[in-house]
Every structure is written in C-alpha cells, then in structure tokens.
Write a protein that holds these residues in place. Structure first.
Motif, PDB file in Angstrom:
ATOM      1  N   UNK A  30       0.778  -1.227   0.108  1.00  0.00           N
ATOM      2  CA  UNK A  30      -0.038   0.083  -0.085  1.00  0.00           C
ATOM      3  C   UNK A  30       0.795   1.181   0.033  1.00  0.00           C
ATOM      4  N   UNK A  31       0.281   2.259  -0.723  1.00  0.00           N
ATOM      5  CA  UNK A  31       1.173   3.600  -0.705  1.00  0.00           C
ATOM      6  C   UNK A  31       1.425   3.939   0.676  1.00  0.00           C
ATOM      7  N   UNK A  32       0.602   4.112   1.673  1.00  0.00           N
ATOM      8  CA  UNK A  32       0.642   4.428   2.912  1.00  0.00           C
ATOM      9  C   UNK A  32       1.817   3.554   3.646  1.00  0.00           C
ATOM     10  N   UNK A  33       1.957   2.599   3.667  1.00  0.00           N
ATOM     11  CA  UNK A  33       2.975   1.490   4.103  1.00  0.00           C
ATOM     12  C   UNK A  33       4.323   1.907   3.359  1.00  0.00           C
ATOM     13  N   UNK A  34       4.352   1.943   2.087  1.00  0.00           N
ATOM     14  CA  UNK A  34       5.517   2.656   1.675  1.00  0.00           C
ATOM     15  C   UNK A  34       6.187   3.934   1.965  1.00  0.00           C
ATOM     16  N   UNK A  35       5.088   4.913   2.276  1.00  0.00           N
ATOM     17  CA  UNK A  35       5.521   6.262   2.790  1.00  0.00           C
ATOM     18  C   UNK A  35       5.995   5.781   4.077  1.00  0.00           C
ATOM     19  N   UNK A  36       5.344   5.197   4.934  1.00  0.00           N
ATOM     20  CA  UNK A  36       5.978   4.948   6.332  1.00  0.00           C
ATOM     21  C   UNK A  36       7.404   4.332   6.134  1.00  0.00           C
ATOM     22  N   UNK A  37       7.498   3.337   5.511  1.00  0.00           N
ATOM     23  CA  UNK A  37       8.882   2.636   5.386  1.00  0.00           C
ATOM     24  C   UNK A  37       9.879   3.646   5.081  1.00  0.00           C
ATOM     25  N   UNK A  38       9.529   4.521   3.984  1.00  0.00           N
ATOM     26  CA  UNK A  38      10.521   5.507   3.632  1.00  0.00           C
ATOM     27  C   UNK A  38      10.516   6.900   4.498  1.00  0.00           C
ATOM     28  N   UNK A  39       9.798   6.942   5.614  1.00  0.00           N
ATOM     29  CA  UNK A  39       9.680   7.933   6.579  1.00  0.00           C
ATOM     30  C   UNK A  39       9.188   9.302   5.930  1.00  0.00           C
ATOM     31  N   UNK A  40       8.117   9.190   4.983  1.00  0.00           N
ATOM     32  CA  UNK A  40       7.492  10.158   4.136  1.00  0.00           C
ATOM     33  C   UNK A  40       6.116  10.355   4.727  1.00  0.00           C
ATOM     34  N   UNK A  41       5.484  11.457   4.401  1.00  0.00           N
ATOM     35  CA  UNK A  41       4.155  11.431   4.775  1.00  0.00           C
ATOM     36  C   UNK A  41       3.349  10.990   3.642  1.00  0.00           C
ATOM     37  N   UNK A  42       2.329  10.255   3.898  1.00  0.00           N
ATOM     38  CA  UNK A  42       1.585   9.837   2.781  1.00  0.00           C
ATOM     39  C   UNK A  42       1.097  10.829   1.574  1.00  0.00           C
ATOM     40  N   UNK A  43       0.829  12.068   1.794  1.00  0.00           N
ATOM     41  CA  UNK A  43       0.534  13.128   0.825  1.00  0.00           C
ATOM     42  C   UNK A  43       1.951  13.366   0.004  1.00  0.00           C
ATOM     43  N   UNK A  44       3.023  13.097   0.504  1.00  0.00           N
ATOM     44  CA  UNK A  44       4.402  13.376  -0.365  1.00  0.00           C
ATOM     45  C   UNK A  44       4.386  12.011  -1.420  1.00  0.00           C
ATOM     46  N   UNK A  45       4.024  10.680  -0.623  1.00  0.00           N
ATOM     47  CA  UNK A  45       4.209   9.695  -1.761  1.00  0.00           C
ATOM     48  C   UNK A  45       3.419   9.804  -2.723  1.00  0.00           C
ATOM     49  N   UNK A  46       2.166  10.343  -2.553  1.00  0.00           N
ATOM     50  CA  UNK A  46       0.981  10.431  -3.329  1.00  0.00           C
ATOM     51  C   UNK A  46       1.588  11.396  -4.707  1.00  0.00           C
ATOM     52  N   UNK A  47       2.281  12.524  -4.087  1.00  0.00           N
ATOM     53  CA  UNK A  47       2.786  13.443  -5.295  1.00  0.00           C
ATOM     54  C   UNK A  47       3.786  12.741  -6.005  1.00  0.00           C
ATOM     55  N   UNK A  48       4.583  11.923  -5.716  1.00  0.00           N
ATOM     56  CA  UNK A  48       5.354  11.300  -6.243  1.00  0.00           C
ATOM     57  C   UNK A  48       4.711  10.219  -7.241  1.00  0.00           C
ATOM     58  N   UNK A  49       3.806   9.412  -6.738  1.00  0.00           N
ATOM     59  CA  UNK A  49       3.252   8.545  -7.363  1.00  0.00           C
ATOM     60  C   UNK A  49       2.327   9.179  -8.689  1.00  0.00           C
ATOM     61  N   UNK A  50       1.844  10.464  -8.301  1.00  0.00           N
ATOM     62  CA  UNK A  50       1.160  11.137  -9.416  1.00  0.00           C
ATOM     63  C   UNK A  50       1.964  11.919 -10.659  1.00  0.00           C
ATOM     64  N   UNK A  51       3.392  11.768 -10.196  1.00  0.00           N
ATOM     65  CA  UNK A  51       4.255  12.565 -11.005  1.00  0.00           C
ATOM     66  C   UNK A  51       4.168  14.144 -11.079  1.00  0.00           C
ATOM     67  N   UNK A  52       3.542  14.353  -9.798  1.00  0.00           N
ATOM     68  CA  UNK A  52       3.660  15.997  -9.664  1.00  0.00           C
ATOM     69  C   UNK A  52       5.083  16.412  -9.030  1.00  0.00           C
ATOM     70  N   UNK A  53       5.843  15.414  -8.372  1.00  0.00           N
ATOM     71  CA  UNK A  53       7.243  15.933  -7.761  1.00  0.00           C
ATOM     72  C   UNK A  53       8.054  14.593  -8.319  1.00  0.00           C
TER      73      UNK A  53
END
Length: 121
Positions: A30-53
């Motif tokens: 899950x995106x949230x679990x991945x964000x937690x593993x990378x010590x990122x906020x889920x919203x930041x992970x979402x920006x990466x996955x959407x290609x915005x950042x």
C-alpha cells in the motif's frame, strides 16, 4: 557556468513512477505503508506517484530496495559485462569497521575512502 545534475525528462520520470506504482500494486504494497517505510508523509508519496514531484535519488534507491530491485548490483553486472573491474565499497571494509567500533558517518566515509585508495594501489 555551473554544471547541474541532469534530470529525467518529466515523461520518463512519470513512466518510472507509474511502473513503480504498478509493481507496488502487484506486490500488495500500500502507498501508506511505502510512505511509512521511507519515513515520508502519505501525501508526499502521493505526489511522487502522481508524477507531480520528481523523487530524489536518496529516496528512490530505498524505494527500489523495498521492491527487491538492487540497482547497484545491476550496475556492477553491467560493468563486468562490459569488461570493467568490479568495485565493492562495502566488502571486507565492513569487517574492519566493525572491529574499530562505532564511527560517525563522516569518519566512516573517510576511512572507506582511505581503504579504497590503499586497496587500489
């Protein structure tokens, strides 16, 4: 004129993140679990996955490691395939570092550079 690190073209970055997102889905990560593993906020992970950042290398490499993709090993294999020499900065040096004891990152990197220089002569 200063030199800057070349960036992936936006479309290449988006394709890469799209493929990573697909791999995560197939692996059930899950995106949230991945964000937690990378010590990122889920919203930041979402920006990466959407290609915005665009994801920086220091975050991309651990993400790929979570997916079981070892880029360093693949590069080593390519270098060997092309006839180059194998280089492992974390071979026997880790045993030496373990005996020396705990070092801060600066001292550890300095010692690894010295060991590499001495080993290459």
């Amino acid at each position: 004129m200063s030199q800057s690190t070349p960036k992936l073209r936006p479309e290449r970055s988006e394709v890469l993140m799209s493929r990573i997102r697909e791999a995560c889905l197939l692996m059930g990560i899950r995106q949230k679990d991945l964000a937690d593993s990378l010590q990122l906020k889920p919203s930041q992970m979402n920006l990466y996955f959407q290609g915005k950042v665009e994801m920086r290398t220091d975050r991309l490499l651990p993400l790929l490691a979570i997916l079981g993709i070892d880029i360093e090993r693949q590069i080593e294999e390519k270098i060997k395939e092309l006839g180059g020499e194998s280089f492992s900065p974390l071979g026997n040096e880790n045993k030496v570092l373990a005996r020396i004891g705990r070092l801060d990152e600066y001292k550890r990197q300095s010692l690894l550079r010295i060991i590499h220089i001495l080993g290459s002569k």
